[in-house]
Every structure is written in structure tokens, then in C-alpha cells.
Motif scaffolding. Structure first.
Motif, mmCIF file in Angstrom:
data_model
loop_
_atom_site.group_PDB
_atom_site.id
_atom_site.type_symbol
_atom_site.label_atom_id
_atom_site.label_comp_id
_atom_site.label_asym_id
_atom_site.label_seq_id
_atom_site.Cartn_x
_atom_site.Cartn_y
_atom_site.Cartn_z
ATOM 1 N N THR A 176 0.685 -1.305 -0.188
ATOM 2 C CA THR A 176 -0.679 0.186 -0.074
ATOM 3 C C THR A 176 0.872 1.219 0.117
ATOM 4 O OG1 THR A 176 -1.682 -1.048 1.486
ATOM 5 C CG2 THR A 176 -1.851 0.998 0.648
ATOM 6 N N THR A 190 -3.329 3.646 -3.274
ATOM 7 C CA THR A 190 -2.615 2.950 -4.706
ATOM 8 C C THR A 190 -2.814 1.642 -3.358
ATOM 9 O OG1 THR A 190 -1.822 4.475 -5.497
ATOM 10 C CG2 THR A 190 -1.534 2.519 -6.295
ATOM 11 N N MET A 243 5.174 5.050 -9.120
ATOM 12 C CA MET A 243 4.148 6.141 -8.824
ATOM 13 C C MET A 243 5.267 7.310 -9.116
ATOM 14 S SD MET A 243 1.861 5.143 -7.686
ATOM 15 C CE MET A 243 0.288 6.271 -7.239
ATOM 16 N N GLU A 253 -3.245 -4.525 -13.460
ATOM 17 C CA GLU A 253 -2.774 -3.029 -13.105
ATOM 18 C C GLU A 253 -2.753 -2.896 -13.448
ATOM 19 O OE1 GLU A 253 -1.035 -6.131 -9.724
ATOM 20 O OE2 GLU A 253 0.198 -4.529 -9.524
ATOM 21 N N GLU A 257 -4.734 -0.179 -14.035
ATOM 22 C CA GLU A 257 -5.976 0.621 -12.844
ATOM 23 C C GLU A 257 -4.479 1.745 -13.296
ATOM 24 O OE1 GLU A 257 -8.134 -2.823 -10.931
ATOM 25 O OE2 GLU A 257 -6.325 -2.329 -10.415
ATOM 26 N N LEU A 258 -3.494 1.461 -13.221
ATOM 27 C CA LEU A 258 -3.015 2.824 -13.436
ATOM 28 C C LEU A 258 -2.216 3.595 -13.818
ATOM 29 C CD1 LEU A 258 1.033 0.792 -11.985
ATOM 30 C CD2 LEU A 258 -0.914 2.520 -10.368
ATOM 31 N N ILE A 288 -5.226 6.101 -13.312
ATOM 32 C CA ILE A 288 -5.220 7.299 -12.458
ATOM 33 C C ILE A 288 -3.929 8.292 -12.855
ATOM 34 C CG2 ILE A 288 -6.376 6.027 -10.537
ATOM 35 C CD1 ILE A 288 -3.120 5.647 -9.455
#
Ligand code: GDP
Ligand code: IMO
Ligand code: MG
Length: 430
Positions: free
Chosen positions: A43, A51, A61, A83, A86-87, A90
Motif C-alpha cells: 500500500t 494505491t 508512482m 494493474e 488501473e494505474l 489514474i
């Protein structure tokens, strides 16, 4: 100066590795995962936005950081692609800096079915796995019948190998476990679809790491799980199916062991465990609930409540020994705020004798009784503290005692989930 730094969980996982990897890679060029799979849940909280990463390395990130997945990681392609998507949703573009080794074993639907069927068959003795197919996939790797990412690139051969391995596993599923078999055609079609989307991510991670070293770059090796879940040194058989020790960083990424410069052990200020297995310092009282509630101790992968207990130095001594830890990073100190007294387990009582190191195996470990040292708690909150001086004297005394008992320096202290709620006394990349 080039630094190759290994970051490991020293307990039963969920020590806060993801947060620390994300923070420290401000000074790294790449992050590598080297074992485990999407049983991990790491996390990151940045400016209040959370995230959770399972397969993608926690350097995600930071746009400048390369994310590598080494040969030691078992890959569920569907999960990896999910994944990545999903990244992207964002606003984090990872495709151009993500690389997966062709030697990664593939987690296939029959591995998941087997994981679930085996756990059900174990009944009371279930390990409490994450049900992600991790164990069966590693078994196939060692049995030399597994499929690897590289195999996807040879569709004819892949189809043939898959048929034979599925025949074998479907036999066990149906005839031994009385479970439903997995459909071959559907599995093959799905794999071929995924092939199209994964092929440009596959590359030689070992060579990449070799080159980065020669260019003087810095790399973080991101451990998953924790040392006590190591298949050799953990609380066997209540462990995961990979080596989670420092040496696995070399084997699982394809570099020589002498390339590793520093091993940072992440340790929660207390202890948690998800799933079954011995846990000598486990608490079933008010304090246990305090830790679980304040620490939001629910699994980042399965959502299961984590068992909570006092800090266990006996277990940590084994970790320090088998991982050759260079220093500690203590996380979740703030979760212990508000306790009147705090305890540290310094020895176990086993068969009427006191021992300093944990015995091997779950059966002996289950018979160990903790011997505690008690320290006063701290009245003032440590939550969000960003310098050592901000910490109340008793919290500092607790950290000092930990350091003394482990014979290791505490280089980093984490006081909140947020990236910057951290005290860095010594940065491993400096
Ligand atoms: P990992 O698997 O080791 O990366 O750890 P997890 O992400 O599974 O679990 C750690 C949890 O604690 C996550 O929810 C983090 O956001 C949170 N966390 C990490 N460090 C701290 C800290 O110092 N204090 C608090 N209160 N929470 C933290
Ligand atoms: P991170 O990286 C905590 C535990 C499972 C189970 C045992 C075996 O987030 O710290 P498996 O599915 O691996 O065969 O399950 O290991 N386990 C973890 N516990 N954190 C993890 O990962 C874990 N990964 C596996 O709960 O007890
Ligand atoms: Mg986790």
C-alpha cells in the motif's frame, strides 16, 4: 555512487514495505520484485490517495523509476495487465518503464483451482493461503513442468505443454479432490489473448540490472511477504512457497550475491500475521484489538483481519541472522500511541528452557511461550512525526531498546501511512 539495496519484511508480511519502497526510490533508478506474486499487497498513500500494488513494483508512482519483475516472481498475466490498466486510469503511465523477465513462471487457472482445493482438503490444518495459486505455480516450476512467460511466444509449443500439464492437474482436481476440472480450450484462448498485450513488456531483466550496475545506477530490490513466511527458514509449513530472505534478491532477479550492498529490514513496531500458523506473542485482549483497530489491520490482498501481538525480538534475531540485515526501518510506531505499557518479547520458554532464537518448524514454534520485558508507553502522540526530536522520550526509549536487542541501527521510523510521515535518520541510497 551505485547502490543495490534490498528491502525485506522481517516478520509475517505487511510491515509497510510498499510505503517505504515508494519513499526511498526518490533516490533510485529502478525497483525490482524478485519473489512471490500477487499474494503481496503493498500500500502506498500519497497526498491522501491510496494505491495498492500486488505485482507492479512500488516504484510505480515515480515517473523516472524503472519497474522490473524478475524471474523469481510468479506472474498472473491477467492480474498484471489489470494493474497496469488501473494505474493508467489514474494517470500513471507504466508500460514504457515496466519490464518482466521471460523466465517468470506463469500462474494459470488450474493453479488457483488447486490452491483452493488443497486448502479445502486440509480442513482444520489449512494454511490460510491467499488463494492466488502461488504454491501450485512454484511447485510446477520446481517440478520442471511449468509454463513460463517466454513460452507464450511459441504458441504451438505452448498449446502442447499446456495440454499435458492440464491433463495432469485436472486428473488430481477431479479424481483426488473431487473438484471441478479447468477447461483447456478456454485457458489456452485466454492465454493467447493475453500474449498480445504482454509481449512488449517481456525483456531480459538480469541483463538490464547488469547494465544499470555498470552505469553506476541505484536499484531497490523489493521483497514481498516476510522472513517468517520463508519456505526454508519460516514457520514451515505455515509459510509461502518462495524464499523471502535477502539472498533471494540475487537469485530471483539474476545478479550475483556480491552486487547487493545493503539490506534494510522493515519491522512493524508490533507484530501481525494473516492466515494460520504459530504466533507466540499473539494477543486476544484489549491491546490486540487496539493494535488491530488503530493499525487498520486488514489484509491488503484478501481483506482478512490480521492477527496482532507484541513485538517479537526472538523471531527478529533469526531474520537478522539469515538475511544479514544492515539496518532496521520501524513502521507503524503511531499505532502503539495511547498504550499505558508496552511489551517486547526477548526470549521464548520452550520445554522448560529459555531460548534466544526461534526453533525451526511450526510444531516447536507453537509450544513457545513468550518472555516479556515491559516498558512504559508514551502519552503524547507520535502520529505524523517527521523528526526524531518530535518523538516522546518513551517512544524513543522503545526504539532504542529494539535497536539494542536486535544489535542493529534503526535508520528509519514511520509514523503514518502517508509517504512523508517518516523520519529518515540515514537514507540507504546515501
Ligand atoms: P506491505 O505489504 O509490507 O507493503 O504492507 P501493507 O501495505 O500490506 O500493510 C501496511 C499498512 O499499514 C498499509 O495500510 C499502509 O498504508 C499502512 N502503514 C504503513 N506505514 C504506516 C505507519 O507508519 N503508520 C500507520 N498508521 N500506517 C502505516
Ligand atoms: P505482503 O507482500 C502477509 C501469507 C498468507 C498465508 C501464507 C501462504 O503484502 O507482505 P500464499 O498465498 O503465499 O501461498 O499464502 O502466506 N501471505 C502473506 N501474509 N503479507 C503478504 O504479502 C503475504 N503473502 C502471503 O496469508 O498465511
Ligand atoms: Mg501487504
Amino acid at each position: 555512487m551505485s547502490r543495490y539495496v534490498v528491502l525485506l519484511g522481517t516478520q509475517w508480511g505487511d510491515e509497510g514495505k510498499g510505503k517505504i519502497v515508494d519513499l526511498l526510490t526518490e533516490k533510485a533508478d529502478a525497483v525490482v520484485r524478485f519473489q512471490g506474486g500477487h499474494n503481496a499487497g503493498h500500500t502506498l498513500v500519497i497526498n491522501g490517495i491510496k494505491t495498492v500494488l500486488h505485482l507492479v513494483p512500488s516504484g510505480a508512482m515515480r515517473p523516472e523509476v524503472e519497474c522490473l519483475i524478475g524471474n523469481g516472481v510468479v506472474v498472473n498475466v491477467e492480474q498484471l495487465l489489470k494493474e497496469v490498466r488501473e494505474l493508467e486510469e489514474i494517470g500513471i503511465c507504466i508500460r514504457d518503464r515496466l519490464m518482466v523477465s521471460p523466465a517468470c513462471p506463469l500462474i494459470m487457472p488450474h493453479h488457483i483451482a488447486l490452491d483452493i482445493a488443497r486448502e479445502a482438503a486440509r480442513g482444520e490444518g489449512a494454511i490460510g493461503t491467499t488463494g492466488r495459486g502461488i504454491g501450485p505455480c512454484y511447485e510446477d516450476k520446481v517440478a520442471r513442468r511449468g509454463l513460463r512467460l517466454a513460452d507464450l511466444m511459441r504458441p504451438d509449443l505452448f498449446a502442447e505443454k499446456l495440454r499435458s500439464v492440464m491433463e495432469y492437474h485436472n486428473f488430481a482436481l477431479e479424481r483426488y479432490f473431487g473438484a471441478e476440472k479447468v477447461d483447456y480450450r478456454q485457458t489456452l484462448d485466454q492465454a493467447m489473448e493475453q500474449k498480445e498485450m504482454i509481449s512488449d513488456l517481456i525483456d531480459d531483466v538480469s541483463t538490464r540490472l547488469y547494465r544499470l550496475r555498470r552505469q553506476g545506477r541505484s536499484v531497490m530490490f523489493e521483497g514481498a511477504q516476510g522472513m517468517l513466511l520463508d519456505v526454508d527458514h519460516g514457520t514451515y509449513p505455515y509459510v509461502t512457497s518462495s524464499n523471502t530472505t535477502a539472498a533471494a534478491a540475487a537469485v530471483g532477479s539474476g545478479i550475483g550475491p556480491l552486487e547487493l550492498d545493503h539490506v534494510l529490514g522493515i519491522v512493524k513496531a508490533y507484530t501481525t500475521r494473516v492466515g494460520s500458523g504459530p504466533f507466540p506473542t499473539e494477543l486476544f485482549d484489549r491491546v490486540g484489538r487496539h493494535l488491530g483497530d488503530r493499525g487498520h489491520e486488514f489484509g491488503a490482498t484478501t481483506g482478512r483481519p490480521r492477527r496482532c501481538g507484541w513485538l517479537d525480538i526472538v523471531a527478529l534475531r533469526r531474520t537478522a541472522q539469515v538475511c544479514g540485515l544492515s539496518a532496521l526501518c520501524v513502521t507503524k510506531l503511531d499505532v502503539m500511541d495511547g498504550l499505558e505499557t508496552v511489551r517486547i518479547c526477548t526470549r521464548y520458554e520452550l520445554d522448560a528452557q529459555e531460548v534466544d532464537l526461534p526453533p525451526y518448524g511450526a510444531e516447536a514454534m507453537a509450544r513457545c511461550r513468550p518472555v516479556y520485558e515491559e516498558l512504559p508507553g508514551w502519552e503524547r502522540s507520535t502520529a505524523g512525526a517527521r523528526s526524531f526530536d518530535e518523538l516522546p522520550a518513551n517512544a524513543r526509549a522503545y526504539l532504542d531498546r529494539m535497536s539494542e536487542l536486535c544489535e542493529l541501527p534503526v535508520d528509519i521510523v514511520s509514523t503514518g501511512a502517508e509517504r512523508d510521515d517518516t523520519i529518515i535518520l540515514r537514507h540507504p541510497f546515501d
